[in-house]
Design a protein around this motif. Structure first.
Motif, short mmCIF file in Angstrom:
data_model
loop_
_atom_site.label_atom_id
_atom_site.label_comp_id
_atom_site.label_asym_id
_atom_site.label_seq_id
_atom_site.Cartn_x
_atom_site.Cartn_y
_atom_site.Cartn_z
N ARG A 47 0.48 -1.75 8.11
CA ARG A 47 1.95 -1.94 8.19
C ARG A 47 2.55 -1.29 6.68
O ARG A 47 3.25 -2.49 6.25
CB ARG A 47 2.28 -3.22 8.94
CG ARG A 47 2.00 -3.12 10.25
CD ARG A 47 2.31 -4.78 10.81
NE ARG A 47 1.97 -4.77 12.25
CZ ARG A 47 2.26 -5.73 13.11
NH1 ARG A 47 3.16 -6.47 12.63
NH2 ARG A 47 1.61 -5.87 14.28
N THR A 48 2.11 -0.08 6.29
CA THR A 48 2.54 0.20 5.06
C THR A 48 3.69 1.11 4.98
O THR A 48 3.73 1.84 6.05
CB THR A 48 1.41 0.70 4.09
OG1 THR A 48 0.63 1.93 5.08
CG2 THR A 48 0.21 -0.30 4.04
N THR A 49 4.34 1.31 4.01
CA THR A 49 5.38 2.11 3.85
C THR A 49 4.79 3.21 2.95
O THR A 49 4.70 2.94 1.67
CB THR A 49 6.84 1.99 3.28
OG1 THR A 49 7.44 0.57 4.49
CG2 THR A 49 7.69 3.09 3.07
N GLY A 57 0.96 -1.07 -0.06
CA GLY A 57 0.01 -0.06 -0.03
C GLY A 57 0.95 1.16 0.19
O GLY A 57 2.06 1.27 0.56
N ASP A 58 0.36 2.44 -0.24
CA ASP A 58 0.97 3.68 -0.44
C ASP A 58 0.58 4.74 0.45
O ASP A 58 1.06 5.86 0.18
CB ASP A 58 0.95 3.90 -2.04
CG ASP A 58 1.50 2.88 -2.83
OD1 ASP A 58 2.58 2.59 -2.72
OD2 ASP A 58 0.71 2.54 -3.68
N HIS A 59 -0.13 4.44 1.30
CA HIS A 59 -0.78 5.48 2.30
C HIS A 59 -0.67 5.00 3.73
O HIS A 59 -0.94 3.68 4.01
CB HIS A 59 -2.08 5.92 1.76
CG HIS A 59 -2.35 6.34 0.39
ND1 HIS A 59 -1.93 7.67 0.09
CD2 HIS A 59 -2.69 5.72 -0.66
CE1 HIS A 59 -2.14 7.79 -1.30
NE2 HIS A 59 -2.55 6.49 -1.72
N THR A 61 1.73 9.88 -7.81
CA THR A 61 2.67 9.82 -6.82
C THR A 61 3.58 11.03 -7.08
O THR A 61 3.99 11.86 -6.05
CB THR A 61 3.70 8.66 -6.57
OG1 THR A 61 2.47 7.53 -6.59
CG2 THR A 61 4.29 8.49 -5.52
N PHE A 62 4.20 11.19 -8.28
CA PHE A 62 5.03 12.28 -8.71
C PHE A 62 4.76 12.80 -9.92
O PHE A 62 5.21 12.76 -11.17
CB PHE A 62 6.68 11.68 -8.89
CG PHE A 62 7.05 10.74 -7.82
CD1 PHE A 62 7.09 11.42 -6.53
CD2 PHE A 62 7.32 9.50 -8.03
CE1 PHE A 62 7.76 10.50 -5.48
CE2 PHE A 62 7.68 8.73 -6.87
CZ PHE A 62 8.11 9.35 -5.68
N ASP A 84 3.65 1.24 -4.59
CA ASP A 84 3.09 -0.19 -4.73
C ASP A 84 2.11 -0.14 -5.91
O ASP A 84 2.08 -1.04 -6.77
CB ASP A 84 2.75 -0.94 -3.43
CG ASP A 84 3.86 -1.25 -2.63
OD1 ASP A 84 4.81 -1.85 -3.03
OD2 ASP A 84 3.72 -1.08 -1.40
N LYS A 85 1.10 0.37 -5.75
CA LYS A 85 -0.16 0.54 -6.29
C LYS A 85 -0.71 1.56 -7.14
O LYS A 85 -1.04 1.48 -8.18
CB LYS A 85 -1.48 0.04 -5.44
CG LYS A 85 -1.13 -1.46 -4.91
CD LYS A 85 -2.58 -1.79 -3.87
CE LYS A 85 -2.42 -2.93 -3.25
NZ LYS A 85 -3.48 -3.26 -2.40
N ASP A 86 -0.41 2.91 -6.49
CA ASP A 86 -0.49 4.12 -7.16
C ASP A 86 0.18 4.36 -8.20
O ASP A 86 1.33 3.79 -8.60
CB ASP A 86 -0.42 5.21 -6.19
CG ASP A 86 -1.56 5.45 -4.83
OD1 ASP A 86 -2.45 4.60 -5.02
OD2 ASP A 86 -1.34 6.18 -4.02
#
Length: 226
Positions: free
Chosen positions: A107-109, A87-89, A202-203, A195-197
């Motif tokens: 427990r995501t980064t 996950g991304d959030h 994201t950028f 990971d998913k976005d």
């Protein structure tokens, strides 16, 4: 693993007498850096997105971290451990929970661009915060529960077993002391791939620049074929 792009494609060479020490390459011999990471590093330098501060790019899928100085030169590359959940959030309120109280799904980064630096923590002294608001830091592998086998996971040649933390990023103590601590003593910018976005969400500035460059390449190919 080829790191030559750091000298040839990311930052221009300059006076050899003033060059920093050779980059620390701690990645497995047969592990490569993705084109996306290489392009993002080049864009950060060309656009001055880090505003002269050192920066790191973290690729969760490849379980890699690449550290660059404020001059855009590569300081080191190494395997890293990331959050065990994909996950991304960061979940709301997760920063206020004890580690053992964080649900497995949370427990995501998080992915994105973060401006971070050293600061105090409640239980670990002075740490390098990547995203203070979500309590994500970059630190050496802690002893942790033996069953997690964090040091062993970092030592394997595959990224498939590098998702084990509560959300923080772990590197070996040796890489942390030799590269991370010295580079980010005064803070820096951290780019974490999703990971998913999408890259565009994201950028967005990087994605827009990348799209424009690819469009220009297609035009050049058409002209060359005439």
């Amino acid at each position: 693993m080829a790191l030559a792009f750091a000298c040839a494609g990311v930052a221009s060479a300059g006076n050899p007498a003033t060059q920093p020490p050779a980059a620390v390459d701690a990645l497995p011999p047969d592990q490569h850096v993705s084109e996306t990471v290489i392009e993002l590093a080049g864009w950060v330098v060309a656009s001055k997105d880090s505003q002269g501060y050192p920066f790191a790019i973290m690729d969760k899928a490849a379980a890699q971290i690449l550290v660059f100085g404020g001059d855009g030169k590569l300081r080191g590359a190494a395997p890293a451990l990331f959050g065990s959940a994909t996950g991304d959030h960061s979940a709301p309120g997760v920063a206020g929970l004890a580690l053992r109280a964080i649900p497995g799904r949370d427990r995501t980064t998080p992915a994105g661009r973060f401006v971070g630096g050293y600061g105090p923590s409640i239980d670990a002294g002075r740490v390098l915060w990547v995203d203070y608001d979500s309590a994500v830091s970059l630190h050496p592998t802690p002893p942790g529960p033996p069953a997690e086998k964090r040091a062993e996971r970092l030592a394997t040649p595959t990224p498939d077993d590098n998702r084990v933390t509560h959300g923080c990023i772990n590197v070996t103590p040796e890489f942390y002391e030799a590269v991370v601590h010295a580079t980010f003593e005064r803070g820096g910018v951290f780019y974490i791939l999703p990971d998913k976005d999408s890259l565009a969400s994201t950028f967005p500035a990087f994605a827009q620049s990348r799209g424009a460059a690819q469009a220009d390449d297609r035009k050049d190919h058409r002209h060359a074929g005439k």
